[in-house]
Write a protein that holds these residues in place. Structure first.
Motif, PDB file in Angstrom:
ATOM      1  N   ASP A  89       0.798  -1.228   0.000  1.00  0.00           N
ATOM      2  CA  ASP A  89       0.000   0.000   0.000  1.00  0.00           C
ATOM      3  C   ASP A  89       0.832   1.280   0.000  1.00  0.00           C
ATOM      4  O   ASP A  89       0.273   2.369  -0.040  1.00  0.00           O
ATOM      5  N   ASN A  90       2.146   1.174   0.048  1.00  0.00           N
ATOM      6  CA  ASN A  90       2.975   2.380   0.114  1.00  0.00           C
ATOM      7  C   ASN A  90       3.765   2.615  -1.168  1.00  0.00           C
ATOM      8  O   ASN A  90       4.799   3.249  -1.164  1.00  0.00           O
ATOM      9  N   ILE A  91       3.259   2.136  -2.291  1.00  0.00           N
ATOM     10  CA  ILE A  91       3.921   2.316  -3.582  1.00  0.00           C
ATOM     11  C   ILE A  91       3.406   3.595  -4.239  1.00  0.00           C
ATOM     12  O   ILE A  91       2.209   3.854  -4.261  1.00  0.00           O
ATOM     13  N   VAL A  92       4.337   4.376  -4.787  1.00  0.00           N
ATOM     14  CA  VAL A  92       3.993   5.542  -5.590  1.00  0.00           C
ATOM     15  C   VAL A  92       4.711   5.389  -6.925  1.00  0.00           C
ATOM     16  O   VAL A  92       5.941   5.361  -6.979  1.00  0.00           O
ATOM     17  N   ASP A  93       3.932   5.250  -8.004  1.00  0.00           N
ATOM     18  CA  ASP A  93       4.494   5.182  -9.367  1.00  0.00           C
ATOM     19  C   ASP A  93       4.751   6.599  -9.834  1.00  0.00           C
ATOM     20  O   ASP A  93       3.842   7.430  -9.855  1.00  0.00           O
ATOM     21  N   ALA A  94       5.975   6.866 -10.235  1.00  0.00           N
ATOM     22  CA  ALA A  94       6.351   8.211 -10.653  1.00  0.00           C
ATOM     23  C   ALA A  94       6.929   8.179 -12.057  1.00  0.00           C
ATOM     24  O   ALA A  94       7.580   7.213 -12.456  1.00  0.00           O
ATOM     25  N   LEU A  95       6.681   9.240 -12.785  1.00  0.00           N
ATOM     26  CA  LEU A  95       7.293   9.370 -14.101  1.00  0.00           C
ATOM     27  C   LEU A  95       8.757   9.766 -13.946  1.00  0.00           C
ATOM     28  O   LEU A  95       9.195  10.229 -12.893  1.00  0.00           O
ATOM     29  N   LYS A  96       9.515   9.627 -15.028  1.00  0.00           N
ATOM     30  CA  LYS A  96      10.939   9.969 -14.999  1.00  0.00           C
ATOM     31  C   LYS A  96      11.172  11.416 -14.578  1.00  0.00           C
ATOM     32  O   LYS A  96      12.202  11.740 -14.002  1.00  0.00           O
ATOM     33  N   GLY A  97      10.207  12.290 -14.852  1.00  0.00           N
ATOM     34  CA  GLY A  97      10.326  13.698 -14.459  1.00  0.00           C
ATOM     35  C   GLY A  97      10.479  13.888 -12.961  1.00  0.00           C
ATOM     36  O   GLY A  97      11.155  14.800 -12.502  1.00  0.00           O
ATOM     37  N   VAL A  98       9.865  13.023 -12.192  1.00  0.00           N
ATOM     38  CA  VAL A  98      10.007  13.078 -10.731  1.00  0.00           C
ATOM     39  C   VAL A  98      11.408  12.619 -10.347  1.00  0.00           C
ATOM     40  O   VAL A  98      12.073  13.236  -9.527  1.00  0.00           O
ATOM     41  N   TRP A  99      11.853  11.553 -10.964  1.00  0.00           N
ATOM     42  CA  TRP A  99      13.168  10.995 -10.643  1.00  0.00           C
ATOM     43  C   TRP A  99      14.300  11.947 -11.038  1.00  0.00           C
ATOM     44  O   TRP A  99      15.334  11.982 -10.377  1.00  0.00           O
ATOM     45  N   LYS A 100      14.112  12.728 -12.111  1.00  0.00           N
ATOM     46  CA  LYS A 100      15.162  13.664 -12.549  1.00  0.00           C
ATOM     47  C   LYS A 100      15.459  14.721 -11.494  1.00  0.00           C
ATOM     48  O   LYS A 100      16.584  15.186 -11.376  1.00  0.00           O
ATOM     49  N   VAL A 101      14.429  15.129 -10.760  1.00  0.00           N
ATOM     50  CA  VAL A 101      14.624  16.142  -9.716  1.00  0.00           C
ATOM     51  C   VAL A 101      15.414  15.532  -8.589  1.00  0.00           C
ATOM     52  O   VAL A 101      16.285  16.076  -8.010  1.00  0.00           O
TER      53      VAL A 101
END
Length: 101
Positions: A89-101
């Motif tokens: 229940d603690n998963i957040v799917d993020a796009l690469k744009g989030v990871w770049k920051v």
């Protein structure tokens, strides 16, 4: 409120792994370089997070991301998404744009 999450990377572009028709909150695709996320059932709070920005902190940095989708972490994935098993229940799917920051 602070919640410990596991951040994963996904794609909400057309044909991307994170795109589903059953659980879309905002009915459109998103370029992978944009800061948007999908929340698992535990983080989703019964649609209370729809269209809200969440702040993700990690490694001394933070990014604000728009919640645009929901992943039903209790049921697992359909054939379109490789029948992956239910996730925590603690998963957040993020796009690469989030990871770049």
């Amino acid at each position: 409120m602070h919640t410990k999450i596991i951040l994963t990377v996904n794609s909400f572009e057309e044909g991307g792994d994170g795109v589903t028709h059953q659980n879309a909150i905002i009915n459109k695709y998103h370029e992978d370089d944009t800061p948007v996320v999908a929340l698992s059932t535990g983080c989703f709070s019964n649609k209370k997070m729809c269209h809200h920005r969440i702040t993700i902190n990690g490694n001394g940095r933070s990014v604000k991301a728009l919640m645009v989708n929901h992943c039903d972490s209790t049921m697992g994935c359909d054939d379109e998404h490789d029948y992956q098993p239910p996730c925590p229940d603690n998963i957040v799917d993020a796009l690469k744009g989030v990871w770049k920051v």
